[in-house]
Design a protein around this motif. Structure first.
Motif, PDB file in Angstrom:
ATOM      1  N   ALA A   1       0.618  -1.220   0.098  1.00 19.71           N
ATOM      2  CA  ALA A   1      -0.049  -0.031   0.033  1.00 19.71           C
ATOM      3  C   ALA A   1       0.789   1.298   0.040  1.00 19.71           C
ATOM      4  O   ALA A   1       0.617   2.106  -0.636  1.00 19.71           O
ATOM      5  CB  ALA A   1      -1.009   0.123   1.112  1.00 19.71           C
ATOM      6  N   GLU A   2       2.008   1.186   0.839  1.00 19.07           N
ATOM      7  CA  GLU A   2       3.054   2.356   0.919  1.00 19.07           C
ATOM      8  C   GLU A   2       3.987   2.444  -0.519  1.00 19.07           C
ATOM      9  O   GLU A   2       3.952   3.798  -0.868  1.00 19.07           O
ATOM     10  CB  GLU A   2       3.997   2.198   2.004  1.00 19.07           C
ATOM     11  N   ARG A   3       4.290   1.357  -0.953  1.00 17.17           N
ATOM     12  CA  ARG A   3       5.161   1.543  -2.043  1.00 17.17           C
ATOM     13  C   ARG A   3       4.653   1.539  -3.783  1.00 17.17           C
ATOM     14  O   ARG A   3       5.217   1.861  -4.366  1.00 17.17           O
ATOM     15  CB  ARG A   3       6.372   0.593  -1.937  1.00 17.17           C
ATOM     16  N   ILE A   4       3.425   0.950  -3.771  1.00 13.59           N
ATOM     17  CA  ILE A   4       2.855   0.679  -5.288  1.00 13.59           C
ATOM     18  C   ILE A   4       1.860   1.516  -5.409  1.00 13.59           C
ATOM     19  O   ILE A   4       0.825   1.430  -4.886  1.00 13.59           O
ATOM     20  CB  ILE A   4       2.606  -0.801  -5.287  1.00 13.59           C
ATOM     21  N   SER A   5       2.037   2.293  -6.283  1.00 15.83           N
ATOM     22  CA  SER A   5       0.886   3.511  -6.894  1.00 15.83           C
ATOM     23  C   SER A   5       0.032   2.868  -7.834  1.00 15.83           C
ATOM     24  O   SER A   5       0.588   2.437  -8.688  1.00 15.83           O
ATOM     25  CB  SER A   5       1.448   4.674  -7.269  1.00 15.83           C
ATOM     26  N   ALA A   6      -1.274   3.083  -7.678  1.00 18.12           N
ATOM     27  CA  ALA A   6      -2.075   2.850  -8.804  1.00 18.12           C
ATOM     28  C   ALA A   6      -3.061   3.999  -9.215  1.00 18.12           C
ATOM     29  O   ALA A   6      -4.044   3.907  -9.515  1.00 18.12           O
ATOM     30  CB  ALA A   6      -2.931   1.511  -8.151  1.00 18.12           C
ATOM     31  N   ASP A   7      -2.247   5.174  -8.993  1.00 18.75           N
ATOM     32  CA  ASP A   7      -2.879   6.413  -9.277  1.00 18.75           C
ATOM     33  C   ASP A   7      -3.511   6.472 -10.524  1.00 18.75           C
ATOM     34  O   ASP A   7      -2.580   5.950 -11.364  1.00 18.75           O
ATOM     35  CB  ASP A   7      -2.248   7.535  -8.573  1.00 18.75           C
ATOM     36  N   ASP A   8      -4.120   7.181 -11.050  1.00 20.20           N
ATOM     37  CA  ASP A   8      -4.475   7.766 -12.405  1.00 20.20           C
ATOM     38  C   ASP A   8      -3.589   8.913 -12.742  1.00 20.20           C
ATOM     39  O   ASP A   8      -3.884  10.141 -12.104  1.00 20.20           O
ATOM     40  CB  ASP A   8      -5.949   8.058 -12.434  1.00 20.20           C
ATOM     41  N   GLU A   9      -2.883   8.822 -13.580  1.00 27.14           N
ATOM     42  CA  GLU A   9      -1.867   9.825 -14.111  1.00 27.14           C
ATOM     43  C   GLU A   9      -2.271  10.071 -15.303  1.00 27.14           C
ATOM     44  O   GLU A   9      -1.524  10.930 -16.010  1.00 27.14           O
ATOM     45  CB  GLU A   9      -0.446   9.158 -13.975  1.00 27.14           C
ATOM     46  N   GLY A  10      -3.275   9.707 -15.926  1.00 25.07           N
ATOM     47  CA  GLY A  10      -4.043   9.956 -17.165  1.00 25.07           C
ATOM     48  C   GLY A  10      -3.741   9.342 -18.485  1.00 25.07           C
ATOM     49  O   GLY A  10      -4.192   9.527 -19.545  1.00 25.07           O
ATOM     50  N   SER A  11      -2.571   8.555 -18.519  1.00 25.18           N
ATOM     51  CA  SER A  11      -2.551   7.588 -19.501  1.00 25.18           C
ATOM     52  C   SER A  11      -2.147   6.012 -19.233  1.00 25.18           C
ATOM     53  O   SER A  11      -1.689   5.960 -17.918  1.00 25.18           O
ATOM     54  CB  SER A  11      -1.710   8.151 -20.695  1.00 25.18           C
ATOM     55  N   LEU A  12      -2.679   5.134 -20.050  1.00 26.65           N
ATOM     56  CA  LEU A  12      -2.361   3.696 -19.578  1.00 26.65           C
ATOM     57  C   LEU A  12      -0.786   3.628 -19.664  1.00 26.65           C
ATOM     58  O   LEU A  12      -0.159   2.828 -18.676  1.00 26.65           O
ATOM     59  CB  LEU A  12      -2.742   2.803 -20.790  1.00 26.65           C
ATOM     60  N   GLU A  13      -0.035   4.380 -20.468  1.00 30.34           N
ATOM     61  CA  GLU A  13       1.428   4.068 -20.708  1.00 30.34           C
ATOM     62  C   GLU A  13       2.276   4.739 -19.120  1.00 30.34           C
ATOM     63  O   GLU A  13       2.935   3.694 -18.476  1.00 30.34           O
ATOM     64  CB  GLU A  13       2.051   5.075 -21.827  1.00 30.34           C
ATOM     65  N   VAL A  14       1.783   5.648 -18.744  1.00 33.46           N
ATOM     66  CA  VAL A  14       2.376   6.097 -17.376  1.00 33.46           C
ATOM     67  C   VAL A  14       1.737   5.482 -16.209  1.00 33.46           C
ATOM     68  O   VAL A  14       2.671   5.002 -15.332  1.00 33.46           O
ATOM     69  CB  VAL A  14       1.896   7.537 -17.203  1.00 33.46           C
ATOM     70  N   ASP A  15       0.389   5.138 -16.109  1.00 33.16           N
ATOM     71  CA  ASP A  15       0.063   4.198 -15.043  1.00 33.16           C
ATOM     72  C   ASP A  15       0.450   3.002 -15.127  1.00 33.16           C
ATOM     73  O   ASP A  15       0.965   2.385 -13.805  1.00 33.16           O
ATOM     74  CB  ASP A  15      -1.582   4.355 -15.233  1.00 33.16           C
ATOM     75  N   LEU A  16       0.378   2.275 -16.182  1.00 30.78           N
ATOM     76  CA  LEU A  16       1.044   0.892 -16.107  1.00 30.78           C
ATOM     77  C   LEU A  16       2.691   0.907 -15.896  1.00 30.78           C
ATOM     78  O   LEU A  16       3.039  -0.106 -15.187  1.00 30.78           O
ATOM     79  CB  LEU A  16       0.785   0.135 -17.725  1.00 30.78           C
ATOM     80  N   SER A  17       3.305   1.947 -16.609  1.00 33.95           N
ATOM     81  CA  SER A  17       4.891   1.267 -16.386  1.00 33.95           C
ATOM     82  C   SER A  17       5.161   1.898 -14.788  1.00 33.95           C
ATOM     83  O   SER A  17       5.842   1.290 -14.192  1.00 33.95           O
ATOM     84  CB  SER A  17       5.190   2.882 -17.379  1.00 33.95           C
ATOM     85  N   THR A  18       4.317   2.907 -13.986  1.00 36.44           N
ATOM     86  CA  THR A  18       4.526   3.289 -12.808  1.00 36.44           C
ATOM     87  C   THR A  18       4.440   2.024 -11.871  1.00 36.44           C
ATOM     88  O   THR A  18       5.065   1.745 -11.127  1.00 36.44           O
ATOM     89  CB  THR A  18       3.840   4.596 -12.286  1.00 36.44           C
ATOM     90  N   PHE A  19       3.215   1.561 -11.984  1.00 38.15           N
ATOM     91  CA  PHE A  19       2.789   0.322 -11.252  1.00 38.15           C
ATOM     92  C   PHE A  19       3.708  -0.800 -11.427  1.00 38.15           C
ATOM     93  O   PHE A  19       3.840  -1.302 -10.350  1.00 38.15           O
ATOM     94  CB  PHE A  19       1.212   0.035 -11.624  1.00 38.15           C
ATOM     95  N   LEU A  20       4.017  -0.865 -12.621  1.00 37.43           N
ATOM     96  CA  LEU A  20       4.936  -2.533 -12.715  1.00 37.43           C
ATOM     97  C   LEU A  20       6.220  -2.090 -12.179  1.00 37.43           C
ATOM     98  O   LEU A  20       6.812  -2.845 -11.641  1.00 37.43           O
ATOM     99  CB  LEU A  20       4.716  -2.885 -14.128  1.00 37.43           C
ATOM    100  N   ARG A  21       6.586  -0.660 -12.473  1.00 34.59           N
ATOM    101  CA  ARG A  21       8.158  -0.358 -11.938  1.00 34.59           C
ATOM    102  C   ARG A  21       8.003  -0.610 -10.453  1.00 34.59           C
ATOM    103  O   ARG A  21       8.884  -1.295  -9.931  1.00 34.59           O
ATOM    104  CB  ARG A  21       8.533   1.028 -12.390  1.00 34.59           C
ATOM    105  N   GLU A  22       7.031   0.035  -9.662  1.00 32.14           N
ATOM    106  CA  GLU A  22       7.129  -0.130  -8.192  1.00 32.14           C
ATOM    107  C   GLU A  22       6.788  -1.557  -7.819  1.00 32.14           C
ATOM    108  O   GLU A  22       7.302  -1.886  -6.795  1.00 32.14           O
ATOM    109  CB  GLU A  22       6.104   0.975  -7.612  1.00 32.14           C
ATOM    110  N   THR A  23       5.992  -2.320  -8.696  1.00 32.62           N
ATOM    111  CA  THR A  23       5.903  -3.855  -8.266  1.00 32.62           C
ATOM    112  C   THR A  23       7.135  -4.613  -8.276  1.00 32.62           C
ATOM    113  O   THR A  23       7.219  -5.428  -7.518  1.00 32.62           O
ATOM    114  CB  THR A  23       4.714  -4.287  -9.034  1.00 32.62           C
ATOM    115  N   PHE A  24       7.697  -4.425  -9.469  1.00 28.87           N
ATOM    116  CA  PHE A  24       9.059  -5.175  -9.555  1.00 28.87           C
ATOM    117  C   PHE A  24      10.056  -4.639  -8.935  1.00 28.87           C
ATOM    118  O   PHE A  24      11.081  -5.567  -8.735  1.00 28.87           O
ATOM    119  CB  PHE A  24       9.103  -5.344 -11.363  1.00 28.87           C
ATOM    120  N   ARG A  25      10.046  -3.625  -8.422  1.00 30.00           N
ATOM    121  CA  ARG A  25      11.114  -3.123  -7.726  1.00 30.00           C
ATOM    122  C   ARG A  25      11.518  -3.856  -6.405  1.00 30.00           C
ATOM    123  O   ARG A  25      10.466  -3.316  -5.292  1.00 30.00           O
ATOM    124  CB  ARG A  25      11.053  -1.597  -7.440  1.00 30.00           C
ATOM    125  N   GLN A  26      12.195  -4.571  -6.062  1.00 28.59           N
ATOM    126  CA  GLN A  26      12.294  -5.434  -4.946  1.00 28.59           C
ATOM    127  C   GLN A  26      13.109  -5.057  -3.992  1.00 28.59           C
ATOM    128  O   GLN A  26      14.222  -4.762  -4.289  1.00 28.59           O
ATOM    129  CB  GLN A  26      12.449  -6.793  -5.036  1.00 28.59           C
TER     130      GLN A  26
END
Length: 193
Positions: free
Chosen positions: A74-99
Protein backbone atom coordinates in the motif's frame (compact mmCIF):
# COMPACT_ATOMS: atom_id res chain seq x y z
CA UNK A 1 -6.10 1.70 13.13
CA UNK A 2 -5.97 2.31 16.82
CA UNK A 3 -8.54 0.12 18.45
CA UNK A 4 -8.59 -2.22 15.46
CA UNK A 5 -9.69 -5.70 16.35
CA UNK A 6 -9.77 -8.56 13.90
CA UNK A 7 -13.20 -10.15 13.68
CA UNK A 8 -13.51 -13.23 15.84
CA UNK A 9 -10.24 -12.59 17.69
CA UNK A 10 -10.64 -12.11 21.46
CA UNK A 11 -8.54 -9.73 23.49
CA UNK A 12 -7.72 -6.10 23.75
CA UNK A 13 -7.83 -3.79 20.75
CA UNK A 14 -4.57 -3.42 18.85
CA UNK A 15 -2.25 -0.54 19.57
CA UNK A 16 -1.20 1.08 16.28
CA UNK A 17 2.31 1.64 17.64
CA UNK A 18 2.62 -2.02 18.69
CA UNK A 19 1.25 -3.20 15.33
CA UNK A 20 3.82 -1.12 13.43
CA UNK A 21 6.62 -2.29 15.74
CA UNK A 22 5.63 -5.92 15.18
CA UNK A 23 5.45 -5.48 11.40
CA UNK A 24 8.83 -3.76 11.35
CA UNK A 25 10.34 -6.43 13.60
CA UNK A 26 8.97 -9.23 11.42
CA UNK A 27 10.45 -7.69 8.27
CA UNK A 28 13.80 -7.07 9.96
CA UNK A 29 13.90 -10.63 11.34
CA UNK A 30 13.19 -11.88 7.82
CA UNK A 31 16.05 -9.84 6.39
CA UNK A 32 18.46 -11.06 9.06
CA UNK A 33 17.37 -14.70 9.48
CA UNK A 34 15.24 -15.64 6.46
CA UNK A 35 11.74 -17.06 6.41
CA UNK A 36 12.61 -20.59 7.54
CA UNK A 37 14.29 -19.32 10.73
CA UNK A 38 11.62 -16.70 11.47
CA UNK A 39 9.83 -17.28 14.78
CA UNK A 40 7.12 -15.50 16.70
CA UNK A 41 9.54 -15.38 19.63
CA UNK A 42 12.14 -13.58 17.51
CA UNK A 43 9.56 -11.10 16.22
CA UNK A 44 8.30 -10.44 19.75
CA UNK A 45 11.80 -9.90 21.14
CA UNK A 46 12.76 -7.49 18.35
CA UNK A 47 9.44 -5.60 18.68
CA UNK A 48 9.65 -5.41 22.46
CA UNK A 49 6.32 -7.15 23.02
CA UNK A 50 5.29 -10.47 24.49
CA UNK A 51 4.68 -13.33 22.09
CA UNK A 52 1.17 -13.63 23.55
CA UNK A 53 0.49 -10.17 22.09
CA UNK A 54 1.35 -11.44 18.64
CA UNK A 55 -0.72 -14.61 19.03
CA UNK A 56 -3.64 -12.54 20.27
CA UNK A 57 -3.67 -10.60 16.99
CA UNK A 58 -2.31 -13.11 14.45
CA UNK A 59 -2.65 -16.91 14.31
CA UNK A 60 0.85 -17.49 12.91
CA UNK A 61 4.13 -15.91 11.85
CA UNK A 62 2.93 -16.10 8.24
CA UNK A 63 -0.10 -13.96 9.09
CA UNK A 64 2.14 -11.31 10.71
CA UNK A 65 4.31 -11.22 7.59
CA UNK A 66 1.26 -11.11 5.32
CA UNK A 67 -0.08 -8.03 7.13
CA UNK A 68 3.34 -6.38 6.98
CA UNK A 69 3.55 -7.03 3.23
CA UNK A 70 0.07 -5.59 2.71
CA UNK A 71 1.19 -2.40 4.42
CA UNK A 72 4.36 -2.27 2.30
CA UNK A 73 2.44 -2.76 -0.94
CA UNK A 74 0.00 0.00 0.00
CA UNK A 75 2.90 2.37 0.78
CA UNK A 76 5.16 1.61 -2.18
CA UNK A 77 2.98 0.73 -5.17
CA UNK A 78 0.93 3.45 -6.78
CA UNK A 79 -2.22 2.67 -8.73
CA UNK A 80 -3.01 6.37 -9.13
CA UNK A 81 -4.56 7.76 -12.31
CA UNK A 82 -1.86 9.76 -14.07
CA UNK A 83 -3.97 10.20 -17.21
CA UNK A 84 -2.61 7.53 -19.54
CA UNK A 85 -2.19 3.78 -19.60
CA UNK A 86 1.46 4.12 -20.53
CA UNK A 87 2.29 6.16 -17.43
CA UNK A 88 -0.08 4.28 -15.09
CA UNK A 89 1.08 0.82 -16.14
CA UNK A 90 4.79 1.72 -16.23
CA UNK A 91 4.60 3.25 -12.76
CA UNK A 92 2.60 0.36 -11.31
CA UNK A 93 4.89 -2.32 -12.75
CA UNK A 94 8.11 -0.47 -12.00
CA UNK A 95 7.07 -0.14 -8.35
CA UNK A 96 5.72 -3.70 -8.19
CA UNK A 97 8.86 -5.24 -9.66
CA UNK A 98 11.27 -3.05 -7.66
CA UNK A 99 12.07 -5.47 -4.89
CA UNK A 100 13.56 -4.09 -1.70
CA UNK A 101 14.80 -7.41 -0.35
CA UNK A 102 11.28 -8.81 -0.54
CA UNK A 103 12.03 -11.86 -2.69
CA UNK A 104 12.74 -14.21 0.26
CA UNK A 105 9.66 -12.90 2.05
CA UNK A 106 7.31 -13.50 -0.87
CA UNK A 107 8.85 -16.89 -1.65
CA UNK A 108 8.43 -17.83 2.03
CA UNK A 109 4.79 -16.77 1.99
CA UNK A 110 4.16 -18.73 -1.18
CA UNK A 111 5.80 -21.82 0.34
CA UNK A 112 3.67 -21.41 3.46
CA UNK A 113 0.58 -21.16 1.26
CA UNK A 114 1.49 -24.43 -0.44
CA UNK A 115 1.87 -26.19 2.92
CA UNK A 116 -1.04 -24.62 4.84
CA UNK A 117 -4.46 -24.54 3.12
CA UNK A 118 -5.90 -22.12 5.69
CA UNK A 119 -3.07 -19.66 5.17
CA UNK A 120 -3.31 -20.23 1.39
CA UNK A 121 -6.85 -18.87 1.44
CA UNK A 122 -5.80 -15.79 3.42
CA UNK A 123 -2.76 -15.20 1.19
CA UNK A 124 -4.82 -15.51 -1.98
CA UNK A 125 -7.73 -13.36 -0.80
CA UNK A 126 -5.90 -10.72 1.19
CA UNK A 127 -2.69 -10.31 -0.82
CA UNK A 128 -2.83 -11.83 -4.29
CA UNK A 129 -6.41 -10.80 -5.08
CA UNK A 130 -5.81 -7.27 -3.74
CA UNK A 131 -2.76 -6.86 -5.95
CA UNK A 132 -4.78 -8.18 -8.92
CA UNK A 133 -7.58 -5.72 -8.11
CA UNK A 134 -5.12 -2.81 -8.06
CA UNK A 135 -3.77 -3.77 -11.50
CA UNK A 136 -7.31 -4.39 -12.79
CA UNK A 137 -8.18 -0.81 -11.77
CA UNK A 138 -5.29 0.52 -13.88
CA UNK A 139 -6.45 -1.52 -16.88
CA UNK A 140 -10.17 -0.70 -16.47
CA UNK A 141 -9.37 3.03 -16.43
CA UNK A 142 -7.57 2.51 -19.73
CA UNK A 143 -10.64 0.76 -21.15
CA UNK A 144 -12.78 3.73 -20.07
CA UNK A 145 -10.33 6.15 -21.74
CA UNK A 146 -10.42 4.07 -24.94
CA UNK A 147 -6.78 2.95 -24.64
CA UNK A 148 -7.68 -0.74 -24.36
CA UNK A 149 -10.32 -2.48 -26.46
CA UNK A 150 -13.31 -3.36 -24.25
CA UNK A 151 -13.15 -6.89 -25.66
CA UNK A 152 -9.61 -7.39 -24.35
CA UNK A 153 -9.35 -10.17 -21.74
CA UNK A 154 -8.13 -8.17 -18.74
CA UNK A 155 -7.91 -11.24 -16.51
CA UNK A 156 -5.51 -12.87 -18.98
CA UNK A 157 -3.40 -9.69 -19.08
CA UNK A 158 -3.28 -9.71 -15.29
CA UNK A 159 -2.27 -13.40 -15.30
CA UNK A 160 0.52 -12.69 -17.80
CA UNK A 161 1.86 -9.76 -15.79
CA UNK A 162 1.80 -11.51 -12.42
CA UNK A 163 2.94 -14.74 -14.05
CA UNK A 164 6.19 -13.01 -15.01
CA UNK A 165 6.57 -11.60 -11.50
CA UNK A 166 6.02 -14.90 -9.70
CA UNK A 167 8.08 -16.92 -12.18
CA UNK A 168 11.04 -14.61 -11.67
CA UNK A 169 10.52 -14.64 -7.91
CA UNK A 170 10.38 -18.42 -7.65
CA UNK A 171 12.95 -19.41 -10.29
CA UNK A 172 15.33 -16.45 -9.76
CA UNK A 173 16.71 -16.82 -13.29
CA UNK A 174 16.45 -13.16 -14.34
CA UNK A 175 16.34 -9.78 -12.63
CA UNK A 176 13.23 -8.70 -10.82
CA UNK A 177 13.68 -4.95 -10.67
CA UNK A 178 12.29 -1.63 -11.87
CA UNK A 179 13.81 -2.13 -15.32
CA UNK A 180 12.05 -5.49 -15.69
CA UNK A 181 8.78 -3.81 -14.73
CA UNK A 182 9.30 -1.12 -17.36
CA UNK A 183 10.17 -3.72 -20.00
CA UNK A 184 7.06 -5.75 -19.20
CA UNK A 185 4.90 -2.62 -19.33
CA UNK A 186 6.30 -1.82 -22.78
CA UNK A 187 5.64 -5.39 -23.94
CA UNK A 188 2.04 -5.31 -22.69
CA UNK A 189 1.44 -1.93 -24.31
CA UNK A 190 2.72 -3.23 -27.66
CA UNK A 191 0.55 -6.35 -27.36
CA UNK A 192 -2.69 -4.50 -26.68
CA UNK A 193 -2.12 -1.94 -29.44
Amino acid sequence: MAGDRRPGRPGRPRSEAARKAIHGAALEELRVRGYAALTVEGIAARAGVGKQTIYRWWPSKADVVLDAMLDLAAERISADDEGSLEVDLSTFLRETFRQHGQRPILVGLMAEAVLDPVFATAFRERFLFRRRAALRGVLERAVTRGEIDPEEDLELLIDVIYGVLWYRLLVDHAPLDAKAGEQLAALVLRAIR
